[in-house]
Design a protein around this motif. Structure first.
Motif, PDB file in Angstrom:
ATOM      1  N   GLU A   1      -8.073   1.455   1.038  1.00  0.00           N
ATOM      2  CA  GLU A   1      -7.742   0.298   1.869  1.00  0.00           C
ATOM      3  C   GLU A   1      -8.426  -0.943   1.308  1.00  0.00           C
ATOM      4  O   GLU A   1      -9.609  -0.922   0.990  1.00  0.00           O
ATOM      5  CB  GLU A   1      -8.201   0.540   3.309  1.00  0.00           C
ATOM      6  CG  GLU A   1      -7.864  -0.577   4.256  1.00  0.00           C
ATOM      7  CD  GLU A   1      -8.404  -0.318   5.653  1.00  0.00           C
ATOM      8  OE1 GLU A   1      -8.351  -1.249   6.482  1.00  0.00           O
ATOM      9  OE2 GLU A   1      -8.900   0.804   5.919  1.00  0.00           O
ATOM     10  N   ASN A   2      -7.668  -2.039   1.193  1.00  0.00           N
ATOM     11  CA  ASN A   2      -8.227  -3.271   0.636  1.00  0.00           C
ATOM     12  C   ASN A   2      -7.529  -4.474   1.267  1.00  0.00           C
ATOM     13  O   ASN A   2      -6.359  -4.729   1.009  1.00  0.00           O
ATOM     14  CB  ASN A   2      -8.064  -3.303  -0.885  1.00  0.00           C
ATOM     15  CG  ASN A   2      -8.706  -4.524  -1.508  1.00  0.00           C
ATOM     16  OD1 ASN A   2      -9.668  -5.084  -0.967  1.00  0.00           O
ATOM     17  ND2 ASN A   2      -8.188  -4.955  -2.649  1.00  0.00           N
ATOM     18  N   GLU A   3      -8.277  -5.199   2.115  1.00  0.00           N
ATOM     19  CA  GLU A   3      -7.806  -6.440   2.728  1.00  0.00           C
ATOM     20  C   GLU A   3      -6.435  -6.285   3.390  1.00  0.00           C
ATOM     21  O   GLU A   3      -5.500  -7.034   3.142  1.00  0.00           O
ATOM     22  CB  GLU A   3      -7.761  -7.572   1.691  1.00  0.00           C
ATOM     23  CG  GLU A   3      -9.128  -7.926   1.126  1.00  0.00           C
ATOM     24  CD  GLU A   3      -9.064  -9.076   0.134  1.00  0.00           C
ATOM     25  OE1 GLU A   3      -7.937  -9.499  -0.202  1.00  0.00           O
ATOM     26  OE2 GLU A   3     -10.139  -9.560  -0.276  1.00  0.00           O
ATOM     27  N   GLY A   4      -6.336  -5.276   4.221  1.00  0.00           N
ATOM     28  CA  GLY A   4      -5.105  -5.092   4.978  1.00  0.00           C
ATOM     29  C   GLY A   4      -3.991  -4.424   4.215  1.00  0.00           C
ATOM     30  O   GLY A   4      -2.873  -4.289   4.730  1.00  0.00           O
ATOM     31  N   LYS A   5      -4.259  -4.009   2.986  1.00  0.00           N
ATOM     32  CA  LYS A   5      -3.246  -3.316   2.186  1.00  0.00           C
ATOM     33  C   LYS A   5      -3.735  -1.920   1.831  1.00  0.00           C
ATOM     34  O   LYS A   5      -4.939  -1.661   1.783  1.00  0.00           O
ATOM     35  CB  LYS A   5      -2.934  -4.107   0.915  1.00  0.00           C
ATOM     36  CG  LYS A   5      -2.269  -5.459   1.174  1.00  0.00           C
ATOM     37  CD  LYS A   5      -1.907  -6.149  -0.120  1.00  0.00           C
ATOM     38  CE  LYS A   5      -1.246  -7.493   0.139  1.00  0.00           C
ATOM     39  NZ  LYS A   5       0.067  -7.328   0.813  1.00  0.00           N
ATOM     40  N   LEU A   6      -2.796  -1.043   1.585  1.00  0.00           N
ATOM     41  CA  LEU A   6      -3.111   0.326   1.187  1.00  0.00           C
ATOM     42  C   LEU A   6      -2.651   0.545  -0.251  1.00  0.00           C
ATOM     43  O   LEU A   6      -1.523   0.211  -0.606  1.00  0.00           O
ATOM     44  CB  LEU A   6      -2.409   1.324   2.124  1.00  0.00           C
ATOM     45  CG  LEU A   6      -2.853   1.280   3.586  1.00  0.00           C
ATOM     46  CD1 LEU A   6      -1.969   2.192   4.420  1.00  0.00           C
ATOM     47  CD2 LEU A   6      -4.320   1.685   3.722  1.00  0.00           C
ATOM     48  N   ILE A   7      -3.537   1.105  -1.065  1.00  0.00           N
ATOM     49  CA  ILE A   7      -3.229   1.370  -2.468  1.00  0.00           C
ATOM     50  C   ILE A   7      -3.224   2.875  -2.685  1.00  0.00           C
ATOM     51  O   ILE A   7      -4.196   3.563  -2.360  1.00  0.00           O
ATOM     52  CB  ILE A   7      -4.268   0.718  -3.398  1.00  0.00           C
ATOM     53  CG1 ILE A   7      -4.377  -0.782  -3.104  1.00  0.00           C
ATOM     54  CG2 ILE A   7      -3.909   0.963  -4.860  1.00  0.00           C
ATOM     55  CD1 ILE A   7      -5.542  -1.446  -3.812  1.00  0.00           C
ATOM     56  N   LEU A   8      -2.125   3.387  -3.217  1.00  0.00           N
ATOM     57  CA  LEU A   8      -2.040   4.810  -3.521  1.00  0.00           C
ATOM     58  C   LEU A   8      -2.753   5.079  -4.849  1.00  0.00           C
ATOM     59  O   LEU A   8      -2.358   4.568  -5.897  1.00  0.00           O
ATOM     60  CB  LEU A   8      -0.578   5.251  -3.613  1.00  0.00           C
ATOM     61  CG  LEU A   8      -0.346   6.747  -3.887  1.00  0.00           C
ATOM     62  CD1 LEU A   8      -0.889   7.593  -2.742  1.00  0.00           C
ATOM     63  CD2 LEU A   8       1.129   7.026  -4.124  1.00  0.00           C
ATOM     64  N   LEU A   9      -3.819   5.864  -4.803  1.00  0.00           N
ATOM     65  CA  LEU A   9      -4.587   6.169  -6.008  1.00  0.00           C
ATOM     66  C   LEU A   9      -3.978   7.347  -6.766  1.00  0.00           C
ATOM     67  O   LEU A   9      -3.905   7.339  -7.987  1.00  0.00           O
ATOM     68  CB  LEU A   9      -6.041   6.474  -5.647  1.00  0.00           C
ATOM     69  CG  LEU A   9      -6.778   5.350  -4.887  1.00  0.00           C
ATOM     70  CD1 LEU A   9      -8.194   5.791  -4.561  1.00  0.00           C
ATOM     71  CD2 LEU A   9      -6.789   4.057  -5.707  1.00  0.00           C
ATOM     72  N   LYS A  10      -3.555   8.353  -6.035  1.00  0.00           N
ATOM     73  CA  LYS A  10      -2.881   9.504  -6.639  1.00  0.00           C
ATOM     74  C   LYS A  10      -2.058  10.193  -5.549  1.00  0.00           C
ATOM     75  O   LYS A  10      -2.363  10.097  -4.367  1.00  0.00           O
ATOM     76  CB  LYS A  10      -3.887  10.479  -7.255  1.00  0.00           C
ATOM     77  CG  LYS A  10      -4.971  10.961  -6.302  1.00  0.00           C
ATOM     78  CD  LYS A  10      -5.966  11.857  -7.017  1.00  0.00           C
ATOM     79  CE  LYS A  10      -7.100  12.268  -6.057  1.00  0.00           C
ATOM     80  NZ  LYS A  10      -8.064  13.167  -6.718  1.00  0.00           N
TER      81      LYS A  10
END
Length: 268
Positions: free
Chosen positions: A108-117
């Motif tokens: 989670e980063n500043e209201g966004k979700l990043i798929l790592l794997k």
């Protein structure tokens, strides 16, 4: 007939509107408490598959569908907004995202979700919460497959009501019309049926009071027609009561000025 409202301001506003319409009412505040018991189950999705209990199976299916919807078309390193994922919020989606964040698959980063794997559903550690009564006697069996924690939630809150003291049908209908914009939906529906039943009971008592001028005879006559049934186009209301309740209802009718009771005598 009692309406629940959400704030003290609404309570006072509803009471004023009812009073202006000539409807006797009484605002009331209560501090209430509620105790609820839940079971929090924790394990990986694969472990849950061995639990054949309807409540658990239904939740697992929701989790599976949510997982497929979330990961479909989501590539590693790609950002997605919370709003995009939760356009249609569901407990299943919250469970999946929580498990993916905890497992290190999503950041989670500043209201966004990043798929790592990209994860496999069977390997996700999920937490499911159920009211304890939904699991019943199966809890001991469940605990052999996944870990469980009993969670008790205690809530102390202030609640606001406006009680309508009338029994005349016309006044009750007017009160329902006024209260519709203030009352909670659940309390409004309950008050509607309560008001109808009380007005019908009052009409029957006053009808019998024309014939029976002794209280014991009136009470006996009213008990003889219990339950009173009201037929609608597509519904029926059965009104049940006991002798002590009728005694109390006679006091209400006397307070409202419909009858006078003294000893065993009744005047209209």
């Amino acid at each position: 007939m009692k309406f629940e409202v959400l704030t003290k301001e609404d309570m006072n506003a509803l009471s004023r509107e009812l009073s202006r319409a000539g409807i006797m009412n009484r605002p009331r505040e209560e501090t209430t408490s509620q105790v609820e018991h839940y079971v929090l189950l924790r394990g990986n999705y694969r472990e849950f598959l061995g639990i054949e209990i309807p409540a658990v199976s239904e939740m697992l299916e929701e989790v599976r569908q949510s997982f497929n919807e979330i990961v479909e078309g989501w590539s590693p390193s790609e950002e997605r907004d919370f709003d995009e994922i939760f356009q249609e919020p569901s407990l299943g989606k919250l469970t999946v995202i929580g498990a993916m964040v905890e497992g290190g698959y999503v950041e989670e980063n500043e209201g966004k979700l990043i798929l790592l794997k990209r994860p496999k559903l069977e390997e996700l550690t999920i937490e499911l919460r159920f009211p304890i009564e939904e699991l019943g006697d199966e809890l001991e069996t469940i605990e052999k497959k996944v870990s469980s924690t009993l969670v008790t939630e205690y809530t102390l809150e202030k609640r606001y009501y406006v009680e309508v003291l009338e029994v005349e049908r016309e006044l009750i209908e007017k009160a329902l019309e006024i209260a519709e914009t203030y009352a909670t939906e659940e309390s409004y529906v309950e008050a509607m049926f309560d008001g109808i039943a009380r007005s019908v009971l009052a009409e029957k008592i006053l009808e019998f009071a024309e014939k029976y001028r002794r209280k014991n005879e009136l009470v006996e006559a009213i008990m003889g027609v219990e339950p009173i049934t009201v037929e609608g186009k597509n519904e029926r209301i059965n009104i049940y009561y006991d002798e002590e309740a009728i005694e109390d209802f006679l006091k209400i009718l006397q307070t409202l000025g419909y009858i006078k009771v003294k000893g065993n005598r009744i005047w209209i």
